[in-house]
Motif scaffolding. Structure first.
Motif, mmCIF file in Angstrom:
data_model
loop_
_atom_site.group_PDB
_atom_site.id
_atom_site.type_symbol
_atom_site.label_atom_id
_atom_site.label_comp_id
_atom_site.label_asym_id
_atom_site.label_seq_id
_atom_site.Cartn_x
_atom_site.Cartn_y
_atom_site.Cartn_z
ATOM 1 N N ALA A 1 0.848 -1.184 0.000
ATOM 2 C CA ALA A 1 0.000 0.000 0.000
ATOM 3 C C ALA A 1 0.885 1.236 0.000
ATOM 4 N N ILE A 2 0.476 2.244 -0.752
ATOM 5 C CA ILE A 2 1.199 3.511 -0.779
ATOM 6 C C ILE A 2 0.231 4.615 -0.372
ATOM 7 N N GLU A 3 0.585 5.319 0.684
ATOM 8 C CA GLU A 3 -0.230 6.414 1.182
ATOM 9 C C GLU A 3 0.429 7.744 0.830
ATOM 10 N N VAL A 4 -0.296 8.570 0.087
ATOM 11 C CA VAL A 4 0.167 9.912 -0.243
ATOM 12 C C VAL A 4 -0.319 10.835 0.864
ATOM 13 N N VAL A 5 0.606 11.529 1.521
ATOM 14 C CA VAL A 5 0.258 12.334 2.687
ATOM 15 C C VAL A 5 0.612 13.797 2.432
ATOM 16 N N ASP A 6 -0.403 14.653 2.545
ATOM 17 C CA ASP A 6 -0.190 16.095 2.426
ATOM 18 C C ASP A 6 -0.580 16.773 3.737
ATOM 19 N N THR A 7 -1.873 16.768 4.053
ATOM 20 C CA THR A 7 -2.347 17.419 5.281
ATOM 21 C C THR A 7 -3.001 16.440 6.259
ATOM 22 N N HIS A 8 -3.137 15.163 5.865
ATOM 23 C CA HIS A 8 -3.817 14.192 6.732
ATOM 24 C C HIS A 8 -2.964 12.938 6.933
ATOM 25 N N PHE A 9 -2.862 12.516 8.178
ATOM 26 C CA PHE A 9 -2.240 11.232 8.505
ATOM 27 C C PHE A 9 -3.350 10.306 8.986
ATOM 28 N N HIS A 10 -3.018 9.038 9.214
ATOM 29 C CA HIS A 10 -4.007 8.083 9.698
ATOM 30 C C HIS A 10 -4.626 8.541 11.020
ATOM 31 N N SER A 11 -5.852 8.102 11.264
ATOM 32 C CA SER A 11 -6.407 8.220 12.601
ATOM 33 C C SER A 11 -5.664 7.244 13.510
ATOM 34 N N GLN A 12 -5.747 7.481 14.804
ATOM 35 C CA GLN A 12 -5.063 6.600 15.753
ATOM 36 C C GLN A 12 -5.576 5.167 15.645
ATOM 37 N N LYS A 13 -6.891 5.022 15.475
ATOM 38 C CA LYS A 13 -7.470 3.677 15.390
ATOM 39 C C LYS A 13 -6.972 2.954 14.139
ATOM 40 N N ALA A 14 -6.968 3.651 12.993
ATOM 41 C CA ALA A 14 -6.503 3.026 11.748
ATOM 42 C C ALA A 14 -5.027 2.665 11.837
ATOM 43 N N PHE A 15 -4.220 3.556 12.427
ATOM 44 C CA PHE A 15 -2.789 3.299 12.553
ATOM 45 C C PHE A 15 -2.528 2.059 13.402
ATOM 46 N N LYS A 16 -3.240 1.943 14.511
ATOM 47 C CA LYS A 16 -3.067 0.783 15.392
ATOM 48 C C LYS A 16 -3.391 -0.514 14.661
ATOM 49 N N VAL A 17 -4.477 -0.504 13.886
ATOM 50 C CA VAL A 17 -4.871 -1.708 13.160
ATOM 51 C C VAL A 17 -3.861 -2.039 12.059
ATOM 52 N N LEU A 18 -3.312 -1.021 11.398
ATOM 53 C CA LEU A 18 -2.298 -1.263 10.367
ATOM 54 C C LEU A 18 -1.047 -1.907 10.969
ATOM 55 N N LEU A 19 -0.642 -1.443 12.134
ATOM 56 C CA LEU A 19 0.510 -2.057 12.801
ATOM 57 C C LEU A 19 0.248 -3.540 13.060
ATOM 58 N N GLU A 20 -0.914 -3.840 13.605
ATOM 59 C CA GLU A 20 -1.265 -5.225 13.917
ATOM 60 C C GLU A 20 -1.351 -6.073 12.657
ATOM 61 N N THR A 21 -1.946 -5.514 11.610
ATOM 62 C CA THR A 21 -2.087 -6.262 10.356
ATOM 63 C C THR A 21 -0.732 -6.577 9.752
ATOM 64 N N SER A 22 0.177 -5.610 9.780
ATOM 65 C CA SER A 22 1.504 -5.824 9.181
ATOM 66 C C SER A 22 2.326 -6.830 9.976
ATOM 67 N N LYS A 23 1.952 -7.044 11.235
ATOM 68 C CA LYS A 23 2.644 -8.056 12.048
ATOM 69 C C LYS A 23 2.162 -9.453 11.697
ATOM 70 N N ASN A 24 0.918 -9.529 11.222
ATOM 71 C CA ASN A 24 0.313 -10.835 10.948
ATOM 72 C C ASN A 24 0.253 -11.197 9.471
ATOM 73 N N LEU A 25 0.425 -10.214 8.596
ATOM 74 C CA LEU A 25 0.399 -10.453 7.152
ATOM 75 C C LEU A 25 1.608 -9.799 6.498
ATOM 76 N N PRO A 26 2.072 -10.343 5.376
ATOM 77 C CA PRO A 26 3.114 -9.647 4.607
ATOM 78 C C PRO A 26 2.516 -8.392 3.958
ATOM 79 N N LEU A 27 2.600 -7.282 4.655
ATOM 80 C CA LEU A 27 2.039 -6.009 4.201
ATOM 81 C C LEU A 27 3.050 -4.901 4.434
ATOM 82 N N ILE A 28 3.308 -4.113 3.404
ATOM 83 C CA ILE A 28 4.144 -2.922 3.521
ATOM 84 C C ILE A 28 3.278 -1.717 3.193
ATOM 85 N N VAL A 29 3.270 -0.743 4.100
ATOM 86 C CA VAL A 29 2.571 0.513 3.856
ATOM 87 C C VAL A 29 3.633 1.605 3.746
#
Length: 263
Positions: free
Chosen positions: A159-187
């Motif tokens: 996944a590629i995230e283009v960031v200008d004025t917005h970053f992930h919400s705290q909830k989304a960021f936490k879930v992305l961390l967990e997902t990348s630990k359990n699946l081969p995922l690069i953000v």
């Protein structure tokens, strides 16, 4: 699973219509309702199914309707422009080398380090990716191997995230961390305020060689990374305390000018 005596669906007039469990006794009505998107209430968040028990026919809860973890974000024109450019770039070339430049940076040898080399990937924009029960995140750009169903470190989800004025919400960021630990995922992140100094794409030198997609920061293996160092190796924080971990990252990204303040 929860049982329901009533259900709702959008009828041919695009209005939410109520249906009672009593109507399930009729074979023709059951056949019609099985083709409908049944909900527990108008605009409900759960999809319902039909159980035609002889004595106790009812509706039952099948699954939640997935909703966005980060709804309502309005991106800048520059974000949308850069997203389209990167999407077109990834689809133009067949092979890509995703990585970063390692320090110290020498004039002759900048030390490009590869995270992963991929080829024959399918890329798309605004991809909904289911992360947890009932929720999904929308990735700016998402890619997967189009020739193999294997999901390994050599052919991860990207996944590629283009960031200008917005970053992930705290909830989304936490879930992305967990997902990348359990699946081969690069953000990987493309921060517009530091593009192309820290983030860039570069076409292949030869037609059969790899392009370079340069990140400075990315999520992988349950951590947020700055080049080849996990955040927890740089500061006294841990993904096990996700609120502190997230707040440090967001504060640092704004302070260092990686994210532009909203106008």
């Amino acid at each position: 699973m929860p049982k329901y005596e009533e259900a709702y669906y959008l009828n041919d007039q695009n209005e939410w219509e109520l249906v009672s469990y009593l109507e399930l006794a009729r074979e023709e009505r059951r056949a019609d309702l099985r083709e409908r998107d049944l909900r527990e209430k108008p605009q409900g968040l759960f999809q319902l199914g039909i159980r035609n028990h002889p004595k106790t026919p009812h509706f039952f809860e099948k699954k939640p309707i997935r909703t966005d973890l980060q709804p309502g974000i309005k991106e800048s024109e520059e974000h949308n422009k850069q997203q389209k450019m990167i999407y077109a770039f990834l689809n133009k070339y067949e092979k890509h080398n995703l990585g970063y430049y390692e320090r110290p940076w020498y004039k002759q040898d900048k030390g490009y380090e590869s995270l992963v080399k991929v080829k024959n990937y399918t890329w798309d924009k605004e991809v909904r990716f289911g992360l947890i029960y009932g929720k999904y995140v929308v990735f700016d750009i998402f890619g997967r191997n189009e020739e193999s169903l294997a999901l390994t470190d050599k052919s991860p989800f990207i996944a590629i995230e283009v960031v200008d004025t917005h970053f992930h919400s705290q909830k989304a960021f936490k879930v992305l961390l967990e997902t990348s630990k359990n699946l081969p995922l690069i953000v990987g992140y493309m921060f517009l305020p530091v593009t192309p100094h820290f983030n860039s794409v570069k076409k292949p030198v030869k037609s059969n060689s790899f392009s370079t997609v340069r990140f400075q920061c990315y999520i992988s293996d349950g951590s947020f990374w700055y080049r080849n160092e996990r955040l927890e190796d740089l500061y006294e924080v841990s993904p096990a305390a996700p609120e502190v971990y997230y707040n440090l990252i967001k504060e640092k990204l704004y302070k260092d000018g990686y994210i532009r303040a909203e106008p």
